[in-house]
Design a protein around this motif. Structure first.
Motif, short mmCIF file in Angstrom:
data_model
loop_
_atom_site.label_atom_id
_atom_site.label_comp_id
_atom_site.label_asym_id
_atom_site.label_seq_id
_atom_site.Cartn_x
_atom_site.Cartn_y
_atom_site.Cartn_z
N GLU A 92 0.85 -1.19 0.00
CA GLU A 92 0.00 0.00 0.00
C GLU A 92 0.89 1.24 0.00
OE1 GLU A 92 -3.14 -0.46 2.88
OE2 GLU A 92 -3.53 1.69 2.72
N GLY A 93 0.65 2.12 -0.94
CA GLY A 93 1.45 3.34 -1.01
C GLY A 93 2.92 3.01 -1.22
N ALA A 94 3.77 3.55 -0.33
CA ALA A 94 5.21 3.30 -0.45
C ALA A 94 5.63 2.04 0.31
CB ALA A 94 5.97 4.51 0.10
N TYR A 95 4.67 1.35 0.91
CA TYR A 95 5.00 0.26 1.85
C TYR A 95 4.63 -1.12 1.33
CZ TYR A 95 5.73 3.93 5.31
OH TYR A 95 6.20 5.03 5.98
N LEU A 96 5.46 -2.10 1.72
CA LEU A 96 5.13 -3.52 1.56
C LEU A 96 5.01 -4.13 2.95
CD1 LEU A 96 7.49 -4.68 -1.35
CD2 LEU A 96 4.98 -4.49 -1.40
N ILE A 102 7.55 -2.35 5.45
CA ILE A 102 8.83 -2.01 4.84
C ILE A 102 8.64 -0.93 3.78
CG2 ILE A 102 10.73 -2.95 3.46
CD1 ILE A 102 10.06 -5.70 4.70
N ILE A 103 9.45 0.12 3.85
CA ILE A 103 9.43 1.12 2.78
C ILE A 103 10.11 0.50 1.56
CG2 ILE A 103 10.19 3.41 2.04
CD1 ILE A 103 10.25 4.25 4.99
N ASP A 104 9.43 0.55 0.42
CA ASP A 104 9.88 -0.21 -0.74
C ASP A 104 10.45 0.70 -1.83
OD1 ASP A 104 10.23 -2.30 -2.55
OD2 ASP A 104 8.25 -1.97 -3.43
N TYR A 105 11.74 0.50 -2.14
CA TYR A 105 12.35 1.21 -3.28
C TYR A 105 12.64 0.27 -4.44
CZ TYR A 105 12.57 5.36 -0.41
OH TYR A 105 12.22 6.44 0.35
N TYR A 106 12.19 -0.98 -4.34
CA TYR A 106 12.20 -1.84 -5.54
C TYR A 106 11.10 -1.35 -6.49
CZ TYR A 106 15.09 -5.94 -4.15
OH TYR A 106 16.09 -6.79 -3.81
N GLY A 150 3.22 3.82 -6.95
CA GLY A 150 3.22 3.12 -5.67
C GLY A 150 2.33 1.89 -5.71
N HIS A 151 2.21 1.26 -4.53
CA HIS A 151 1.43 0.03 -4.45
C HIS A 151 -0.06 0.36 -4.28
CE1 HIS A 151 5.01 -2.44 -4.34
NE2 HIS A 151 5.55 -1.57 -3.52
N SER A 152 -0.88 -0.38 -4.97
CA SER A 152 -2.34 -0.30 -4.85
C SER A 152 -2.93 1.09 -5.08
CB SER A 152 -2.77 -0.76 -3.44
OG SER A 152 -2.14 -1.96 -3.09
N PRO A 153 -2.59 1.77 -6.15
CA PRO A 153 -3.22 3.08 -6.40
C PRO A 153 -4.71 2.90 -6.69
CG PRO A 153 -1.83 2.44 -8.26
CD PRO A 153 -1.64 1.39 -7.21
N ALA A 154 -5.52 3.70 -6.02
CA ALA A 154 -6.97 3.49 -6.05
C ALA A 154 -7.54 3.58 -7.47
CB ALA A 154 -7.64 4.52 -5.14
N GLU A 163 4.18 7.91 -4.08
CA GLU A 163 3.81 7.68 -2.67
C GLU A 163 4.99 7.91 -1.72
OE1 GLU A 163 0.60 6.96 -1.62
OE2 GLU A 163 0.28 7.58 -3.68
N HIS A 164 6.18 8.11 -2.26
CA HIS A 164 7.34 8.37 -1.40
C HIS A 164 7.37 9.85 -1.05
CE1 HIS A 164 8.36 4.42 -3.07
NE2 HIS A 164 9.12 4.26 -2.01
#
Ligand SMILES: Cc1ncc(COP(=O)(O)O)c(C=O)c1O
Length: 434
Positions: free
Chosen positions: A41-45, A53-57, A66-70, A408-409
């Protein structure tokens, strides 16, 4: 300090069914072993150990929103209700095509595929058909997918690489043979004279390159290099292909070609084009692209332009406005500059190079790399220790040095990241060569 015991347990037990517990070799071999995630979700896994975890992969560069954009998720849900695969056309793929052709300078026409590797193959076939020539020139350290005829000299050891002015073709995997490299030539990137000399022999179908080298490092073209290669291609009847699988929609809305203002004959896109859905595209000059329709050049694929990923693509592209890049770039730049200051404070010698939404850290380098051979002198083991220390602090970065930033970062995520960077830098600094 985060722990990853449940991930390790699952990988060990599921390796019984899935080779190595992973479905891509690029997910093997991290210091902590592969991780298993429950959601993003967002910047996080979020992983099976309960870590956030903040994700930069960012999905290896794909998740530019980012993850899961609405918006993307809503478009996908709506489309999936209408059906899954028609083996025919649907309005959403034409909408997707129109957006790309309006956005990307080289895109007069396009064809969609499902992965970057696959559209790289389409580009190679098309240029060979169009020119009647066989040779494709690629560059050391550039990766264009995992297929046998192109997985050469992507990350050769310097011991195998041969002389810089005439590099060896070095296989990227066991199971390849020199027969697979027939029709491939490798040169050093950012060396215009080398390209001019090779093309002057008059037998090269295409020059294939990342216009900014981002799969390894984050290396900009030297002033005049791209323009010079383009001029040489025109002079000697060679087709210029930009591989924008990473740079597309990351170096700006118009990709590397828009940023550097050089329009290739063909380009390929994937990754960020649909924020993690399996969409790729080959785009380019109408006369070339029409060879797929009427020129006897085959391009196929059961899953091409599948409506659900197409809907994801349209929603992604609608979100990738100029304002998106402006806003997100501020975070990326702040992050990169913050990291540089922390390295200076902690006495870590490193080059932090690249762009707002994608940059690279090379430990131990005295100057920014200009090509693969410069980059090969980076202290990879030292950086891997730093990446491991960062992960224990809750920040996930690629061990090869790349950082992918999404919208999201934001400032809060950047603040948290910089705190973690400070702790990790202090931890590893004493272990690095002075
Ligand atoms: C520059 C570049 N080209 C092509 C590819 C291959 O794309 P895919 O993994 O979608 O097959 C990649 C993948 O990392 C890449 O970075």
């Amino acid at each position: 300090m985060l722990k990853f015991e449940e991930s390790a347990r699952i990988i060990a037990s599921e390796s019984r069914y899935v080779a190595g517990g992973v479905n891509s070799n690029f997910r093997l071999g991290m210091g902590h072993g592969p991780l298993v995630f429950t959601h993003g979700e967002g910047a996080y896994l979020y992983d099976v150990d309960g870590n956030k975890i903040i994700d930069y992969y960012c999905g290896m560069g794909a998740m530019v929103l980012g993850h899961s954009p609405a918006g993307v998720q809503a478009a996908v849900k709506q489309q999936v209700e209408k059906g899954i695969l028609f083996a025919g056309q649907s309005p959403v793929e034409y909408e997707a095509a129109r957006i790309i052709c309006e956005r990307i300078p080289s895109a007069e026409r396009l064809r969609f595929g499902s992965s970057g590797s696959e559209v790289a193959q389409a580009a190679m076939r098309l240029t060979r058909a169009a020119t009647g020539r066989r040779t494709i020139v690629k560059f050391e350290g550039h990766y264009h997918g995992w297929f046998d005829n192109i997985l050469w000299s992507t990350a050769p050891s310097l011991a195998d690489a041969g002389p810089a002015e005439d590099p060896n073709l070095v296989q990227g995997s066991k199971g390849q043979s020199m027969a697979d490299a027939e029709g491939l030539d490798v040169l050093q990137w950012n060396d215009l004279a080398a390209v001019e000399a090779r093309l002057s022999r008059g037998d090269v179908a295409a020059v294939l390159m990342e216009a900014a080298m981002c799969n390894q490092g984050a290396i900009s073209p030297m002033p005049g290099y791209l323009e010079g290669v383009q001029a040489a291609c025109r002079k000697y009847g060679t087709i210029l292909i930009f591989d924008e699988v990473i740079t597309g929609f990351r170096l700006g809305q118009k990709g590397a070609q828009g940023r550097f203002n050089v329009t290739p004959d063909l380009s390929i896109f994937a990754k960020a084009i649909a924020n993690g859905f399996p969409v790729a595209a080959i785009v380019g000059r109408a006369d070339l692209m029409d060879m797929f329709a009427t020129g006897g050049v085959l391009h196929g694929g059961t899953f091409n332009s599948q409506p659900v990923p197409m809907a994801a693509m349209v929603a992604t592209q609608q979100a990738l406005t100029p304002e998106h890049y402006e806003r997100t770039s501020v975070y990326g730049t702040r992050l990169r500059e913050g990291i540089k200051s922390i390295f200076a404070e902690t006495g870590i010698k490193a080059q932090v190079t690249g762009y707002e939404l994608m940059f690279h850290i090379g430990f131990g380098l005295d100057a920014p790399a200009r090509n693969y051979r410069d980059l090969a002198h980076a202290d990879k083991a030292g950086y891997a220790r730093f990446a491991g220390a960062l992960l224990r602090q809750g920040v996930r970065v690629l061990e090869r040095g790349a950082w992918f930033v999404s919208s999201e970062h934001n400032d809060d995520v950047v603040d948290k990241t910089l705190e973690a960077v400070r702790v990790a830098a202090r931890e590893v600094a004493p272990t690095l060569p002075a």
